[in-house]
Design an enzyme around this catalytic site. Structure first.
Site, mmCIF file in Angstrom:
data_model
loop_
_atom_site.group_PDB
_atom_site.id
_atom_site.type_symbol
_atom_site.label_atom_id
_atom_site.label_comp_id
_atom_site.label_asym_id
_atom_site.label_seq_id
_atom_site.Cartn_x
_atom_site.Cartn_y
_atom_site.Cartn_z
ATOM 1 N N TYR A 84 -2.690 4.748 -1.505
ATOM 2 C CA TYR A 84 -2.644 5.519 -0.264
ATOM 3 C C TYR A 84 -2.195 4.619 0.877
ATOM 4 O O TYR A 84 -2.350 3.396 0.831
ATOM 5 C CB TYR A 84 -4.002 6.148 0.050
ATOM 6 C CG TYR A 84 -5.097 5.145 0.361
ATOM 7 C CD1 TYR A 84 -5.331 4.705 1.670
ATOM 8 C CD2 TYR A 84 -5.911 4.645 -0.650
ATOM 9 C CE1 TYR A 84 -6.336 3.787 1.957
ATOM 10 C CE2 TYR A 84 -6.923 3.732 -0.374
ATOM 11 C CZ TYR A 84 -7.128 3.307 0.925
ATOM 12 O OH TYR A 84 -8.111 2.389 1.211
ATOM 13 N N CYS A 85 -1.622 5.221 1.899
ATOM 14 C CA CYS A 85 -1.241 4.518 3.129
ATOM 15 C C CYS A 85 -1.269 5.539 4.256
ATOM 16 O O CYS A 85 -1.735 6.664 4.064
ATOM 17 C CB CYS A 85 0.114 3.837 2.988
ATOM 18 S SG CYS A 85 1.473 4.955 2.583
ATOM 19 N N THR A 86 -0.786 5.200 5.431
ATOM 20 C CA THR A 86 -0.957 6.068 6.592
ATOM 21 C C THR A 86 -0.293 7.428 6.399
ATOM 22 O O THR A 86 -0.942 8.467 6.507
ATOM 23 C CB THR A 86 -0.398 5.395 7.859
ATOM 24 O OG1 THR A 86 -1.013 4.124 8.020
ATOM 25 C CG2 THR A 86 -0.669 6.253 9.087
ATOM 26 N N GLY B 229 2.313 7.886 3.786
ATOM 27 C CA GLY B 229 2.869 8.003 2.446
ATOM 28 C C GLY B 229 4.078 7.141 2.173
ATOM 29 O O GLY B 229 4.408 6.884 1.010
ATOM 30 N N ILE C 99 -2.905 9.283 4.369
ATOM 31 C CA ILE C 99 -4.201 9.524 5.004
ATOM 32 C C ILE C 99 -4.093 10.637 6.036
ATOM 33 O O ILE C 99 -5.032 11.421 6.225
ATOM 34 C CB ILE C 99 -4.708 8.226 5.672
ATOM 35 C CG1 ILE C 99 -4.814 7.104 4.648
ATOM 36 C CG2 ILE C 99 -6.059 8.450 6.351
ATOM 37 C CD1 ILE C 99 -4.886 5.713 5.273
#
Length: 296
Positions: free
Chosen positions: A180-182, A184, A209
């Site tokens: 996951y990241c901010t 995508g 996220i």
């Protein structure tokens, strides 16, 4: 009414410089500010402005970058000091431009995309056998992360290749891993890098996220504050979001980042509101404070 748009699109770009000129002209005409990166692999942007201007921006950008998914966020044009539109070898700097393959359908060989509900379904089905893997930098993870996530020791995205090659995470190669990241975009690059290094069952959180928070807020598997790259620094998804970051001075819980007052250091420092009222604590370490006072 103003908003912020976050988006990315991986597709081959034959002439990045021409796209740069078009995007700058478009944003200037619509009075938008923010940051846009263009590379031969695609585009990655965050822009803020009047909602009608943003809608026009979406419509015109989709004429070239078709099927781009735009994510709306609270904020405004004023969260960005200026408009920056640049061409780079990568739209996220992993230092892996030669490894990344992109075709008309996007990144080749990445992880399986899961929407937020599918993330929960996988966790419900496999429980503790699921591993969340943070695709951001460690200072972002310090204030917010998925519960029990693996947090790589990365200061920038360029550190991920060395981290993956280090052998630290070899025990995860046979597990189900959700990255996951901010928003995508970093996972689009991280997952093929992981797969090429032997990780067998890799997923990525579609929309990152941001999309997860829109659906579950602070009532799901996420805890803490979301670090963002504008002058907001951080945001919570609800009025009952928690602080999980630790103040560098008193150890109290906080999500508040400040830059060290020593200009030659300037590192981001977690400082709680109470300690932030003390000018003597506006520093990264006692060494920085000693240097500040020596100059006084």
């Amino acid at each position: 009414m103003e908003k912020i748009l976050l988006y990315y699109k991986f597709q081959p770009v034959a002439d990045p410089e021409a796209v740069r000129l078009w995007q700058r002209t478009l944003c200037e005409r619509l009075d938008l500010r923010g940051r846009i990166l263009i590379s031969p692999h695609g585009i990655n942007g965050t822009v803020g402005g009047d909602i009608e201007g943003l809608k026009a921006y979406v419509k015109e950008t989709k004429q070239y970058f078709k099927k781009t998914v735009f994510k709306w966020s609270e904020g405004s044009r004023d969260h960005f000091p200026k408009l920056s539109v640049k061409v780079r070898p990568e739209i996220v700097s992993f230092g892996a431009a030669d490894e990344l393959r992109v075709d008309e359908n996007g990144v080749v060989g990445g992880g399986k995309h899961l929407n937020p509900a599918e993330v929960h379904e996988l966790v419900d089905a496999y429980g503790d056998d699921i591993v969340f893997f943070d695709g951001r930098n460690r200072y972002e993870a310090a204030v917010g992360r998925f519960k029990n996530a693996v947090i790589p020791n990365t200061a920038t995205s360029k550190d991920f290749v060395a981290e993956l090659d280090s052998g630290k995470y070899d025990e995860l190669k046979d597990k189900k891993v959700i990255t996951y990241c901010t928003g995508g975009v970093r996972c689009e690059i991280l997952t093929p890098l992981m797969k090429s290094r032997g990780f067998k069952d890799i997923y990525q959180m579609d929309g990152g996220i941001v999309k997860y928070g829109e659906k579950y807020g602070d009532d799901g598997l996420w805890e803490g504050s979301l670090y963002v790259f504008d002058d907001r620094i951080g945001m919570k998804f609800s009025d009952h979001g928690v602080d999980i970051g630790v103040c560098i001075h008193c150890g109290g819980k906080t999500s508040n980042y400040e830059n060290c007052a020593l200009k030659t250091c300037n590192q981001l420092v977690l400082i709680c509101e109470a300690c932030g009222q003390d000018p003597a604590k506006a520093y990264h370490t006692s060494v920085c404070y000693t240097r500040i006072t020596a100059k006084a």
